[in-house]
Design a protein around this motif. Structure first.
Motif, PDB file in Angstrom:
ATOM      1  N   ASN A   1      11.784  76.421  89.231  1.00 49.71           N
ATOM      2  CA  ASN A   1      10.707  76.171  88.000  1.00 49.71           C
ATOM      3  C   ASN A   1       9.479  76.636  88.628  1.00 49.71           C
ATOM      4  O   ASN A   1       8.234  76.344  88.387  1.00 49.71           O
ATOM      5  CB  ASN A   1      10.393  74.809  87.794  1.00 49.71           C
ATOM      6  N   GLY A   2       9.735  77.792  89.324  1.00 44.57           N
ATOM      7  CA  GLY A   2       8.306  78.759  89.591  1.00 44.57           C
ATOM      8  C   GLY A   2       7.594  78.144  90.589  1.00 44.57           C
ATOM      9  O   GLY A   2       7.735  77.191  91.102  1.00 44.57           O
TER      10      GLY A   2
ATOM     11  N   TYR B   1      -4.330  87.581  92.676  1.00 43.77           N
ATOM     12  CA  TYR B   1      -3.476  88.383  91.917  1.00 43.77           C
ATOM     13  C   TYR B   1      -3.637  89.808  92.000  1.00 43.77           C
ATOM     14  O   TYR B   1      -2.732  90.612  91.761  1.00 43.77           O
ATOM     15  CB  TYR B   1      -4.026  87.872  90.278  1.00 43.77           C
TER      16      TYR B   1
ATOM     17  N   ALA C   1       1.421  82.868  95.660  1.00 47.80           N
ATOM     18  CA  ALA C   1       2.442  83.250  94.519  1.00 47.80           C
ATOM     19  C   ALA C   1       2.626  84.911  94.902  1.00 47.80           C
ATOM     20  O   ALA C   1       3.853  85.416  94.463  1.00 47.80           O
ATOM     21  CB  ALA C   1       2.094  83.034  93.229  1.00 47.80           C
TER      22      ALA C   1
ATOM     23  N   LYS D   1       8.047  87.481  91.574  1.00 47.44           N
ATOM     24  CA  LYS D   1       6.765  88.458  91.229  1.00 47.44           C
ATOM     25  C   LYS D   1       7.060  89.711  92.017  1.00 47.44           C
ATOM     26  O   LYS D   1       6.673  90.533  91.464  1.00 47.44           O
ATOM     27  CB  LYS D   1       5.737  87.771  91.654  1.00 47.44           C
TER      28      LYS D   1
HETATM   29  C1  LIG Z   1      -2.010  82.662  91.770  1.00 45.67           C
HETATM   30  C2  LIG Z   1      -0.681  82.053  90.945  1.00 45.67           C
HETATM   31  N1  LIG Z   1      -0.067  80.845  91.407  1.00 45.67           N
HETATM   32  C3  LIG Z   1       0.779  80.399  90.615  1.00 45.67           C
HETATM   33  C4  LIG Z   1       1.378  80.989  89.554  1.00 45.67           C
HETATM   34  C5  LIG Z   1       2.401  80.475  88.789  1.00 45.67           C
HETATM   35  O1  LIG Z   1       3.817  80.843  89.224  1.00 45.67           O
HETATM   36  P1  LIG Z   1       5.204  80.998  88.423  1.00 45.67           P
HETATM   37  O2  LIG Z   1       4.759  81.853  87.463  1.00 45.67           O
HETATM   38  O3  LIG Z   1       6.178  81.359  89.498  1.00 45.67           O
HETATM   39  O4  LIG Z   1       5.160  79.338  88.295  1.00 45.67           O
HETATM   40  C6  LIG Z   1       0.823  82.136  89.346  1.00 45.67           C
HETATM   41  C7  LIG Z   1       1.431  82.912  87.917  1.00 45.67           C
HETATM   42  O5  LIG Z   1       1.049  83.962  87.608  1.00 45.67           O
HETATM   43  C8  LIG Z   1      -0.151  82.829  89.751  1.00 45.67           C
HETATM   44  O6  LIG Z   1      -0.734  83.917  89.549  1.00 45.67           O
END
Ligand SMILES: Cc1ncc(COP(=O)(O)O)c(C=O)c1O
Length: 473
Positions: free
Chosen positions: A83-84, A166, A193, A222
Motif C-alpha cells: 500500500n505504498g 520530490y 520515497a 517511483k
Molecule cells: C515524499 C513522499 N512520501 C510519501 C509518498 C507516498 O508514497 P506512495 O505513493 O508510495 O504511497 C509520496 C508520494 O508522492 C511522496 O512524495
C-alpha cells in the motif's frame, strides 16, 4: 544475488496449470471482460495458496525475497509494502510514537506523515526546512534548526525526516542531523520515497540507511521498475521495535496482498541489486548526452539536482503548467509541474536498454517553441519565506476531533485555525495542516498558487474561495 524467489514460485504455480476454486473471482482472468492485454496479466493475479507463501506470516518465497531485500539495502529487516510508502509512513509512526508524545517533524513532509501524526494523536513540532534558491523549493532540516528543536523540546520522542525531496535535492549534512538526533536518543524515521534507487551507488546520493537512519520507507514504484503501490520498509536499529512495525503493517495492510505487486517488488529488488558498473556507464553516458542536447534548445533552462535521475526544465516567463501542457500535446508526460518548472524522472537504464532520447529532445524543442508563442504568464511565488524555524499546532489533535468547523472566505482566514489540510498537488506537501493557525504569509502563498493554476487537494472549497476553519468558540 540474481534471484527472484516470488517470481520463481509464481512461474512454477503457473506451469502447473491449476484449476481455481478460490479467490479472486476472475479465475485467472477467464471471467474478466477486460481487453486481452489486461487479461494476460490477470493469469498471474494469485492469492495465498500452497507454494506461494503467506504475506503476513512469510516462511517461504516471500521470506526469502524479503531477506534478499534486507541484504541488498544493508538493513537488519526489510518488508515489501503493498500500500505504498503511505502505509510505511503510517506504520513507522504508529510503532515509535504514542498519543501526546512530542515528535519533531520536517514541515515539508508528505501528507501521509501528517495523517500518521493525527491518527496517533502526537504533539507535532514542525521544523521549517531550508530554502533552495536553485530549484525554488523547500528542502531539508538544517543542523541549527534541529539543535534548537532539541533544546526547546528535550522530551521529544522521534525525528521524522524526508530525504531526498520530490525534486531530488538532498541534505549535505544529513549524517550529522541523524547523529545529533541519536545523541539525544531519538529514533530517526526517514521517508525516502524518492530514493529507492540510491543504492545503485555510483553518482547517486548516499542512502538514509547508510547514514544511520533507524527506519526508512521507499517507494520502489517511483524510481525502480515496480508496480504502482509497491514500496519497501527497512529497519536498521535496535531503537525501534521490529515486532511493533510488523504488527502495524499487518493491521494497516490488506489481508489479500496482490501477488503481481509482490512479484514486481521482488523483480525491482533484483534489478537494483544487480545494477552493475556497465549499467552505470550507460546511464551516465546517455543522461549526459541528453542533458547536453537539451541545453542547446533555445529558451529552455535545464536544471540538474543532486539525484541524477531527476531533471528540471524551465522556460523563462512561463509557468511549469504551461510547459507541461505543451509537452503533453507532443506526447511527453512529466512527473509534475509547478509555477516555475516541470520535473522529469529519467529512466534508470541498464546497459541492455534503449531509450529514444533524440526523438524526445525534438518533441521538447517543439513544446518550448509553442510555449514561446503564448502570452508570458509566470509570476513569482514567495514560498516559505518569513516562516519561523519551529512551529506547532494551535490545538491538539484530540481537541480537533471534537471541534466544530465552518467555511469562510480565505481572504478573511488570517489568524483562524485550519480544520482542513490544504495541499498543492503535486508535490502533495500541505500548505495548511489541520489544527495550524493560518497566517498572512501562507494566505499570500495560497493566492499565488491559485493564480498560477495549481491543483489544490485536501478539505476546502476553493472553487468558491472558501477555507474550512474551526469555529471561533
Ligand atoms: C515524499 C513522499 N512520501 C510519501 C509518498 C507516498 O508514497 P506512495 O505513493 O508510495 O504511497 C509520496 C508520494 O508522492 C511522496 O512524495
Amino acid at each position: 544475488m540474481d534471484k527472484r524467489p516470488i517470481v520463481e514460485a509464481m512461474q512454477q504455480f503457473y506451469e502447473n496449470r491449476n484449476t481455481s476454486f478460490h479467490v479472486p473471482g476472475h479465475k485467472h482472468g477467464a471471467l474478466s471482460e477486460l481487453p486481452r492485454a489486461f487479461k494476460d496479466v490477470m493469469k498471474f493475479d494469485y492469492t495465498e495458496l500452497a507454494g506461494l507463501d503467506d504475506y503476513h506470516h512469510p516462511e517461504e518465497s516471500i521470506k526469502e525475497a524479503q531477506d534478499l531485500l534486507a541484504r541488498t539495502y544493508g538493513a537488519m529487516k526489510s518488508y515489501f509494502l503493498v500500500n505504498g510508502s503511505t502505509v510505511g509512513n503510517l506504520a513507522m509512526v504508529y510503532a515509535t510514537c504514542s498519543e501526546g508524545d512530542q515528535v519533531l517533524v520536517q514541515r515539508n513532509a508528505h501528507k501521509s506523515i501528517f495523517h500518521a501524526l493525527e491518527l496517533v494523536g502526537v504533539h507535532p513540532i514542525f521544523l521549517t526546512p531550508e530554502w533552495d534558491a536553485i530549484t525554488h523549493t523547500p528542502t531539508h532540516v538544517s543542523l541549527d534548526t534541529l539543535q534548537a528543536a532539541l533544546e526547546y523540546y528535550p522530551e521529544a520522542k522521534a525525528l521524522i525526516l524526508t530525504h531526498p525531496t520530490y525534486y531530488g535535492v538532498t541534505n549535505p549534512a544529513m549524517s550529522e542531523v541523524i547523529s545529533l538526533a541519536h545523541s539525544y536518543h531519538l529514533p530517526v524515521l526517514v521517508d525516502e520515497a524518492h530514493g529507492a534507487h540510491f543504492i545503485a551507488k555510483g553518482e547517486f546520493p548516499i542512502t538514509a540507511l547508510e547514514m544511520g537512519a533507524d527506519v526508512v520507507v521507499q517507494s520502489a514504484h517511483k524510481t525502480l521498475p515496480a508496480l504502482t503501490m509497491g514500496s519497501y520498509l527497512h529497519i536498521n536499529s535496535q531503537r525501534v521495535s521490529n515486532e511493533k512495525i510488523n504488527r502495524y503493517l499487518r493491521m494497516l495492510q490488506s489481508s489479500s496482498p496482490s501477488y503481481l505487486l509482490l512479484a514486481s517488488l521482488d523483480d525491482a529488488r533484483n534489478y537494483i541489486g544487480t545494477y552493475a558498473h556497465e549499467d552505470h556507464q550507460l546511464f551516465t553516458g546517455k543522461r549526459k548526452q541528453f542533458v547536453e542536447a537539451l541545453k542547446t534548445i533555445p529558451f529552455l533552462e535545464v536544471i540538474e539536482v543532486d539525484d541524477p535521475l531527476k531533471l528540471l526544465l524551465r522556460v523563462h516567463g512561463y509557468t511549469g503548467y504551461t510547459l507541461q501542457k505543451q509537452l503533453e500535446k507532443q506526447g511527453v508526460y512529466v512527473e509534475l509541474a509547478d509555477s516555475e518548472q516541470v520535473l522529469l524522472i529519467l529512466p534508470l537504464l541498464k546497459a541492455r536498454h534503449q531509450f529514444p532520447f533524440a526523438n524526445i529532445r525534438m518533441k521538447i524543442k517543439l513544446a518550448v517553441e509553442k510555449c514561446k508563442n503564448q502570452q508570458r504568464n509566470k509570476m513569482p511565488i514567495d514560498y516559505m519565506h518569513d516562516l519561523q524555524a519551529l512551529s506547532t499546532l494551535a490545538v491538539s489533535y484530540k481537541e480537533l476531533r471534537i471541534a466544530e468547523s465552518e467555511s469562510i472566505s480565505y481572504t478573511k482566514a488570517n489568524g483562524r485555525i485550519s480544520s482542513g489540510m490544504v495541499i498543492p498537488y503535486p508535490p502533495g506537501i500541505p500548505l495548511f495542516v489541520r489544527g495550524e493557525r493560518i497566517t498572512t504569509t501562507k494566505l499570500k502563498m495560497l493566492a499565488d498558487y491559485l493564480a498560477s493554476g495549481a491543483t489544490i487537494q485536501g478539505e476546502h472549497d476553493l472553487s468558491r474561495k472558501q477555507l474550512f476553519v474551526l469555529k471561533d468558540n
